[in-house]
Design an enzyme around this catalytic site. Sequence first.
Site, PDB file in Angstrom:
ATOM      1  N   CYS A  58      59.575 -12.739  55.950  1.00 18.48           N
ATOM      2  CA  CYS A  58      58.353 -12.407  56.255  1.00 18.48           C
ATOM      3  C   CYS A  58      57.696 -11.312  55.552  1.00 18.48           C
ATOM      4  O   CYS A  58      58.190 -10.293  55.375  1.00 18.48           O
ATOM      5  CB  CYS A  58      58.563 -11.797  57.846  1.00 18.48           C
ATOM      6  SG  CYS A  58      57.113 -11.209  58.616  1.00 18.48           S
ATOM      7  N   CYS A  61      56.811  -7.988  57.270  1.00 22.01           N
ATOM      8  CA  CYS A  61      58.024  -7.386  57.676  1.00 22.01           C
ATOM      9  C   CYS A  61      58.618  -6.589  56.430  1.00 22.01           C
ATOM     10  O   CYS A  61      58.963  -5.300  56.327  1.00 22.01           O
ATOM     11  CB  CYS A  61      59.184  -8.282  58.189  1.00 22.01           C
ATOM     12  SG  CYS A  61      58.853  -9.254  59.458  1.00 22.01           S
TER      13      CYS A  61
END
Length: 139
Positions: A58, A61
């Site tokens: 991600c 993230c």
Amino acid sequence: MGHCFTKTQSQQADSEEHVEFVGGNVHPVTSKEDWDQKLSEAKRDGKIVIANFSAAWCAPCRMLAPFYCVLSEKYPSMMFLLIDVDELTEFSSSWEIKATPTFFFLKDGQQIDKLVGANKPELQKKITAILDSAANYEK
């Protein structure tokens, strides 16, 4: 004080191209038992928990991980946890994670707030508000 860094693939012989963000006071959660232990510690120590449900693939993230580490050093009165949704799929599903990153704020094991997305100012704002609320509650 710790430093935030990303493990390189060569440092992870047993991993499936997993990138784990560690450092500061961020505690990776690798099992349900680990989660239960950390929540017990937080309750015993009177700490609010921030649980970051994240994923190695991600991009938001990955972008937020160093900031999360910095926050963990800035606010030692809170416990910062990192849960990889791909490593703990069933556990993450039980929290109804629909997007990563998702942050849960817990007090005594109970959810008191939630933030979905890599929004640095909002994450900082929620932490400040929760700490202010806790400080006012203790007065």
